[in-house]
Write an enzyme that holds these catalytic residues in place. Structure first.
Site, short mmCIF file in Angstrom:
data_model
loop_
_atom_site.label_atom_id
_atom_site.label_comp_id
_atom_site.label_asym_id
_atom_site.label_seq_id
_atom_site.Cartn_x
_atom_site.Cartn_y
_atom_site.Cartn_z
N ARG A 57 34.94 4.84 38.66
CA ARG A 57 36.30 4.88 38.10
C ARG A 57 37.24 5.33 39.22
NH1 ARG A 57 37.04 10.34 37.55
NH2 ARG A 57 35.24 11.57 36.88
N HIS A 116 39.07 11.38 35.35
CA HIS A 116 38.21 11.23 34.17
C HIS A 116 39.07 10.94 32.94
CE1 HIS A 116 35.83 12.80 30.71
NE2 HIS A 116 34.92 12.06 31.30
N TYR A 125 36.44 16.94 43.57
CA TYR A 125 34.99 16.75 43.59
C TYR A 125 34.56 15.41 44.21
CZ TYR A 125 36.27 14.35 39.19
OH TYR A 125 36.86 13.53 38.24
#
Length: 371
Positions: free
Chosen positions: A270, A274, A284
């Site tokens: 993606r 999120h 991250y």
């Protein structure tokens, strides 16, 4: 006298390596849009190939516009989909209208192309109950917010299909994070035990909410988890629409022929956060990782493939983009004009018979709403 070295009963490395080798990644189109596995090519006409590209381009526009609408406060919950168009749309394209979709919260595009009106997708994002009311001719459940719960539901729906003797399947989607949930294992195990016609898709986009897949499981692939449930497992290049379609189509054929469920791990990515609820993927994910996956963009490689076949050009793509923008404009207006959800609607939808403690509250809100 020196003690004898005891030989290990199990050579764990040899065992794990042998398992992983059985789940090599299926790829048909490489990153340059070149066919590298002619034998696995799905039987799709030129018109079908163009239709699949149309849906992918349209959905990329929908994602971009949905992010903008969310930032404007005109949508509520939204999980970006850019990068996952192949895993989502090519798998749905391999289904029949009668098949059932049990989506996760990122899988609204599959519902739209299966028959959910666009304005209802916007109402779902806003938390309006009508966004969860599937049209009568749409075999689908509402997007599941509880991670992995749709796997257990799919096992049940698939068993119901089998008991009724229907030649249809139930397909569900989750991410790599969902594959770490107990519901994931319970769902595939139950479906496997009863040879239920189910397709379990894991869109492995590498980071779940923020945890790298390598920290979620010691298994080298998610696909190999199928073996423990006695079902077929396959790993697919989830950025390759032809590989996704081929794997899903074959899984559907097995299911309707009574051969049981399939677990498909789709390696994808993606590009956005999120969800739009404050996630920051730069905390991250490295820039190098993002660049690596951007070079695997499913739209770029499929566009190159179709252009080389003389099936796609800039004019074709512009028409799709403009149509998507127009459809989105009309759908968001329809969502804006739809009757606003009331507190009494929520109470009425939750209860057939009101409990005593809500009867008084219901009357209070009913009086307020009538003013």
């Amino acid at each position: 006298m020196a003690a004898k070295t005891k030989k290990a009963i199990v050579d764990s490395k040899k065992q794990f390596d042998a398992i992983a080798k059985q789940f090599e990644t299926l790829q048909i189109l490489n990153e340059k849009g070149e066919v590298v596995n002619e034998a696995a090519m799905p039987d799709l006409s030129d018109d079908q190939l163009k239709e699949l590209m149309t849906r992918m381009v349209y959905t990329r526009v929908l994602d971009q516009r949905s992010i903008s609408l969310n930032r404007q406060g005109r949508l509520g919950f939204y999980a970006p989909t850019a990068g996952q168009e192949a895993s989502q749309l090519a798998s749905q394209y391999a289904l029949e209208k009668e098949d059932y979709i049990l989506p996760g919260y990122r899988d609204v595009p599959q519902l739209i192309w299966h028959g959910l009106p666009l304005y209802q997708a916007f109402l779902f994002s806003r938390g309006h109950f009508h966004g969860n009311q599937m049209p009568e001719d749409l075999n689908a459940l509402s997007p599941q917010i509880i991670i992995g719960a749709q796997y257990v539901q799919t096992a049940g729906v698939a068993l119901g299909i089998k008991k009724r003797g229907k030649k249809t399947v139930a397909i569900t989607y989750t991410g790599d994070g969902g594959a770490s949930q107990g519901d994931f294992y319970e769902g595939i195990n139950f479906a496997g035990a009863y040879k239920a016609p189910a397709i379990f898709v894991v869109q492995n986009n590498r980071y779940a909410i923020s945890t790298p897949v390598e920290k979620q499981s010691a298994a080298q692939t998610i696909a190999q988890k199928a073996a423990a449930a006695g079902i077929v497992g396959i790993q697919v290049d989830g950025m390759d629409p032809l590989a996704v379609y081929a794997a899903t189509h074959e899984a559907r054929e097995r299911a309707v022929n009574g051969e049981g469920p399939t677990l498909i791990e789709m390696l994808t990515f993606r590009y956005g956060p999120h969800t739009m609820a404050g996630d920051d993927p730069t905390r991250y994910r490295t820039k190098e990782t993002e660049t690596e996956w951007e070079e695997k963009d499913p739209l770029v490689r499929f566009r190159k493939y179709l252009e080389d076949k003389g099936l796609w050009n800039e004019e074709e793509e512009t028409k799709v983009i403009e149509q998507a923008k127009e459809d989105i404009k009309e759908a968001i207006k329809k969502a804006d004009d739809y009757p606003k959800q009331k507190v009494t609607d929520l109470i009425e939808n939750m209860y057939e018979e009101l409990p005593v403690n809500l009867k008084e509250q219901y009357e209070i809100y009913k009086a307020k709403e009538s003013k």
